[in-house]
Design an enzyme around this catalytic site. Structure first.
Site, mmCIF file in Angstrom:
data_model
loop_
_atom_site.group_PDB
_atom_site.id
_atom_site.type_symbol
_atom_site.label_atom_id
_atom_site.label_comp_id
_atom_site.label_asym_id
_atom_site.label_seq_id
_atom_site.Cartn_x
_atom_site.Cartn_y
_atom_site.Cartn_z
ATOM 1 C CE LYS A 22 -2.466 2.381 3.789
ATOM 2 N NZ LYS A 22 -1.303 3.008 4.414
ATOM 3 C CG ASN A 23 2.379 2.661 3.524
ATOM 4 O OD1 ASN A 23 1.208 2.957 3.285
ATOM 5 N ND2 ASN A 23 2.827 2.467 4.758
ATOM 6 N NE ARG A 92 -0.015 12.313 6.818
ATOM 7 C CZ ARG A 92 0.271 13.518 7.286
ATOM 8 N NH1 ARG A 92 -0.676 14.356 7.597
ATOM 9 N NH2 ARG A 92 1.512 13.896 7.437
ATOM 10 C CB CYS A 116 -5.454 6.097 10.390
ATOM 11 S SG CYS A 116 -6.103 4.605 9.663
ATOM 12 N NE ARG A 121 -0.598 10.050 9.880
ATOM 13 C CZ ARG A 121 -0.983 9.004 9.179
ATOM 14 N NH1 ARG A 121 -2.217 8.601 9.230
ATOM 15 N NH2 ARG A 121 -0.140 8.371 8.397
ATOM 16 N N PRO A 122 1.107 16.444 11.302
ATOM 17 C CG PRO A 122 2.851 17.597 12.333
ATOM 18 C CD PRO A 122 2.078 16.319 12.390
ATOM 19 C CG ASP A 124 5.994 20.464 10.649
ATOM 20 O OD1 ASP A 124 5.335 19.415 10.540
ATOM 21 O OD2 ASP A 124 6.967 20.576 11.399
ATOM 22 C CG LEU A 125 8.921 17.776 9.037
ATOM 23 C CD1 LEU A 125 9.183 16.353 9.477
ATOM 24 C CD2 LEU A 125 10.105 18.680 9.395
ATOM 25 C CG ASP A 304 2.090 1.255 9.612
ATOM 26 O OD1 ASP A 304 1.650 2.133 10.362
ATOM 27 O OD2 ASP A 304 2.301 1.447 8.403
ATOM 28 C CB VAL A 326 6.145 6.659 14.797
ATOM 29 C CG1 VAL A 326 5.875 7.340 13.458
ATOM 30 C CG2 VAL A 326 7.521 6.013 14.779
ATOM 31 N NE ARG A 396 -7.803 4.499 5.248
ATOM 32 C CZ ARG A 396 -7.056 5.373 5.875
ATOM 33 N NH1 ARG A 396 -7.366 5.745 7.083
ATOM 34 N NH2 ARG A 396 -6.007 5.896 5.289
HETATM 35 C C1 UD1 Z 1 3.726 6.738 6.413
HETATM 36 C C2 UD1 Z 1 2.883 5.533 6.119
HETATM 37 C C3 UD1 Z 1 2.217 5.020 7.393
HETATM 38 C C4 UD1 Z 1 3.265 4.775 8.473
HETATM 39 C C5 UD1 Z 1 4.157 5.995 8.665
HETATM 40 C C6 UD1 Z 1 5.321 5.762 9.619
HETATM 41 C C7 UD1 Z 1 2.235 5.929 3.818
HETATM 42 C C8 UD1 Z 1 1.160 6.217 2.853
HETATM 43 N N1 UD1 Z 1 1.892 5.873 5.124
HETATM 44 O O1 UD1 Z 1 2.855 7.764 6.888
HETATM 45 O O2 UD1 Z 1 1.546 3.796 7.110
HETATM 46 O O3 UD1 Z 1 2.629 4.502 9.708
HETATM 47 O O4 UD1 Z 1 4.711 6.411 7.405
HETATM 48 O O5 UD1 Z 1 6.074 4.689 9.199
HETATM 49 O O6 UD1 Z 1 3.371 5.703 3.448
HETATM 50 N N2 UD1 Z 1 5.569 14.524 10.997
HETATM 51 C C9 UD1 Z 1 5.753 15.853 11.333
HETATM 52 N N3 UD1 Z 1 5.695 16.783 10.337
HETATM 53 C C10 UD1 Z 1 5.494 16.447 9.021
HETATM 54 C C11 UD1 Z 1 5.323 15.091 8.696
HETATM 55 C C12 UD1 Z 1 5.368 14.148 9.714
HETATM 56 O O7 UD1 Z 1 5.936 16.191 12.492
HETATM 57 O O8 UD1 Z 1 5.481 17.350 8.164
HETATM 58 C C13 UD1 Z 1 5.595 13.498 12.074
HETATM 59 C C14 UD1 Z 1 4.233 12.811 12.229
HETATM 60 O O9 UD1 Z 1 3.382 13.547 13.088
HETATM 61 C C15 UD1 Z 1 4.630 11.492 12.848
HETATM 62 C C16 UD1 Z 1 6.009 11.221 12.227
HETATM 63 O O10 UD1 Z 1 6.453 12.446 11.688
HETATM 64 O O11 UD1 Z 1 4.787 11.618 14.239
HETATM 65 C C17 UD1 Z 1 5.990 10.169 11.146
HETATM 66 O O12 UD1 Z 1 5.139 10.552 10.101
HETATM 67 P P1 UD1 Z 1 5.468 10.200 8.581
HETATM 68 O O13 UD1 Z 1 6.727 9.393 8.499
HETATM 69 O O14 UD1 Z 1 5.381 11.447 7.800
HETATM 70 O O15 UD1 Z 1 4.249 9.255 8.219
HETATM 71 P P2 UD1 Z 1 3.333 9.290 6.940
HETATM 72 O O16 UD1 Z 1 4.163 9.573 5.733
HETATM 73 O O17 UD1 Z 1 2.119 10.087 7.206
#
Ligand code: UD1
Length: 416
Positions: A22-23, A92, A116, A121-122, A124-125, A304, A326, A396
């Site tokens: 999926k990812n 997402r 989910c 899940r911001p 900002d990055l 996950d 995470v 999903r």
């Molecule tokens: C992806 C996966 C999800 C998995 C997660 C962590 C997909 C489609 N989904 O989600 O299944 O659980 O990786 O392995 O690939 N964060 C920030 N700022 C940002 C972005 C992220 O602070 O701009 C934080 C998030 O709040 C979280 C952490 O970084 O605490 C990890 O998030 P991220 O690695 O971005 O996960 P996703 O890409 O959403």
């Protein structure tokens, strides 16, 4: 609304084929917008999140045809650039369209993503990365709007190795002038798969899978055919299902190196795992040993799989400690497992799991995709009947989970 009804039916036995990741499918589908022409993707799982992403691509002008696990796409020269809220709110990963559209169409409008409810899940990055490349990013009426006529390569340090931000910046940088360097990049196998897909189309992405990814901008990308890697989280879920029912399950179409953190933990817990000719056989043990788990970005233990592991550790002989680093809401699964007789105490981001002799069937609710799968596994091992409500969340990310489990001998039915 749908629910799964599960009754204990002994150990799972047999062979199962693992679907595409999926990812990896979601970012690669977004990246198809970075070229025009015909693309065939193989090993694309038929799950809700992918159906939503395909719906968004159609809305943007792409023609989509699916034959089982193969998806044929015809991408027009000029796709749309605005993703509607009605579609994007469900996943997402719709945020990944920002990087792809910004790269190819120099502008994108994508609603702040749904998905989910497992943490704040911001974005900002992602936004910081686009801005460092020279894009103008605004947040208006719940939409992220990004614009940039000619992005320029630059150095970006990610405060946290975010999977989505690494993928989005990687895509945005593909047509930028000069070189982009992402430091503290995420190293997940799905990032490597996206980089391989982009490179097959003619991009110049180096270092994916390490914490420094370098992207040299190119003029254009060409359409290609591509097969997606197997889903390590689906594979891991079935491995834990074998362990929790003390069964014996062989998984085919897996990449064992992607599963090393789980293999190491299960082995520590007394579960036997054998690798032969590209398949993995998992043999459960009567006495499940306790273990401590800390979720971390890859190659650490995947968040996950933390939820399915919490279900398994509930039946271990002793106390286990889980630290979730995470996503902050992921330990709320403990409340549902407690309804089934589990003894779990949560303090902040730490769960103390005192193993019990047996779990008891109960009515429980899938709080998110992975927590839902964990409750299904708990139901397979519990005495009596378990009903997992809001099962559509599970769909999903898992293709026909009930059907695959029935094939292995589980007594599980889906009720709409
Ligand atoms: C992806 C996966 C999800 C998995 C997660 C962590 C997909 C489609 N989904 O989600 O299944 O659980 O990786 O392995 O690939 N964060 C920030 N700022 C940002 C972005 C992220 O602070 O701009 C934080 C998030 O709040 C979280 C952490 O970084 O605490 C990890 O998030 P991220 O690695 O971005 O996960 P996703 O890409 O959403």
């Amino acid at each position: 609304m749908s629910r799964y009804i599960i009754r204990a039916n002994g150990p799972l036995e047999g062979k199962i084929n693992i679907g595409g990741a999926k990812n990896a499918a979601l970012p690669i589908l977004a990246a198809t917008l970075m070229t025009s022409g015909e693309i065939t993707l193989e090993n694309i799982p038929d799950i809700k999140d992918v159906q939503v992403m395909l719906g968004i691509l159609e809305h943007l002008g792409v023609s989509v045809e699916r034959q089982e696990e193969t998806v044929h796409l015809v991408i027009p020269e000029n796709t749309g650039t605005e993703v509607p809220y009605g579609l994007a709110k469900n996943i997402r990963a719709s945020n990944l369209l920002l990087g792809a559209l910004l790269a190819r169409r120099q502008r994108a409008s994508v609603p702040l993503p749904g998905g989910c409810n497992i943490g704040s899940r911001p974005m900002d990055l992602h936004i910081k990365g686009f801005q460092v490349l020279g894009a103008e990013v605004t947040l208006e009426h719940g939409y992220v709007n990004a614009r940039g006529q000619r992005l320029t390569g630059n150095k970006i340090y990610l405060d946290f190795p975010s999977v989505g931000a690494t993928e989005n910046i990687m895509m945005a940088a593909c047509f930028a002038h000069g070189q982009t360097i992402i430091e503290n990049a995420a190293k997940e196998p799905e990032i490597v798969d996206l980089a391989n897909f982009l490179n097959a189309m003619g991009a110049k992405v180096r270092g994916a899978g390490t914490d420094v990814v370098k992207i040299r901008g190119v003029q254009e990308l060409r359409p290609v055919n591509y097969a997606i890697i197997p889903d390590r989280i689906e594979a891991g879920t079935f491995m834990i299902a074998a362990a929790i029912t003390r069964g014996r399950v062989t998984l085919e179409n897996v990449i064992s190196t992607h599963l090393q953190p789980l293999i190491a933990k299960l082995t520590e817990m007394g579960v036997e795992i054998r690798e032969e000719n590209g398949s993995l056989t998992v043999c459960g043990t009567e006495c499940i040993l306790p273990a401590d788990i800390k979720t971390l970005p890859y190659p650490g233990f995947p968040t996950d799989l933390q939820s399915p592991m919490m279900a398994l550790l509930s039946l271990a002989e002793g106390t286990s400690i889980i630290v979730e680093n995470v996503f902050e809401y992921r330990l709320t699964l403990a409340e549902e497992l407690r309804r089934m007789g589990a003894e779990i105490k949560v303090e902040g981001q730490t769960a103390f799991v005192q193993g019990v002799e047996s779990l008891k069937g109960a009515k429980v609710r899938a709080l998110d995709l992975r927590a839902g799968a964990a409750l299904v596994l708990a139901g397979l091992a519990a005495t009596g009947t378990t009903e997992v409500f809001e099962a559509e969340l599970i769909e999903r990310g898992y293709q026909r989970l009930d059907e695959k489990l029935r094939y292995l001998g589980a007594d599980i039915e889906k009720v709409e």
